[in-house]
Scaffold this motif. Sequence first.
Motif, short mmCIF file in Angstrom:
data_model
loop_
_atom_site.label_atom_id
_atom_site.label_comp_id
_atom_site.label_asym_id
_atom_site.label_seq_id
_atom_site.Cartn_x
_atom_site.Cartn_y
_atom_site.Cartn_z
N GLN A 4 33.44 18.85 -12.59
CA GLN A 4 32.51 17.58 -12.81
C GLN A 4 33.26 16.50 -13.63
O GLN A 4 33.77 16.89 -14.72
N TYR A 28 31.97 15.42 -8.15
CA TYR A 28 32.38 16.87 -8.15
C TYR A 28 33.72 17.01 -7.43
O TYR A 28 34.12 16.22 -6.57
N TRP A 31 25.25 22.76 -10.53
CA TRP A 31 26.29 23.29 -10.09
C TRP A 31 27.47 23.48 -11.13
O TRP A 31 28.19 24.82 -11.01
N THR A 32 27.37 22.52 -12.15
CA THR A 32 28.55 22.92 -13.33
C THR A 32 28.24 24.11 -13.96
O THR A 32 29.02 24.83 -14.49
#
Length: 158
Positions: A39, A56, A125-126
């Motif tokens: 990211q 991303y 997500w990270t």
Amino acid sequence: MYGQEVNLREMTIEEYKDDLTKLLRYLPFLEKKGGKDVQNYYEGEGDNKVIPVPVYDSTLLAFIKEAKKTKFMNKNYPYVYRRWNMPDPKSERIAMECATLRDIELFKGIISKYVLGGQTRASVWTTAVEERIFVTALTRLRSLIFDYSKDPAEKRPR
């Protein structure tokens, strides 16, 4: 009873094998990346500064897109979290390491939380990559589905 268990096991393997194969293509990428590597923030160029927008890695986005198409998605994932009492990523990893093939709903819930949750919160997500949630889920599922033989009796310790 034993015959039903073997039949259920084979049905579960057959149901999820193809989807897992699709997701395992991304495992080497997920293993080598850390959370901050997937990211970045775009803030504009020159005098045209804007509110930072997360950008991303394209491979991570491809993984997310592929995962959303699989049988591992469960929109009712909060129920799994209440049932298993997993307040943090460490407890998620511990639960996955202890899970068996009967606990496929656990994997579906965890993968769903991070895939679907990332659509509304940028950091999810990270966090999944940084905490190695996707890596743990995929490697454990690989061992449950592909590494075991058809007959569980063959894997008993001697």
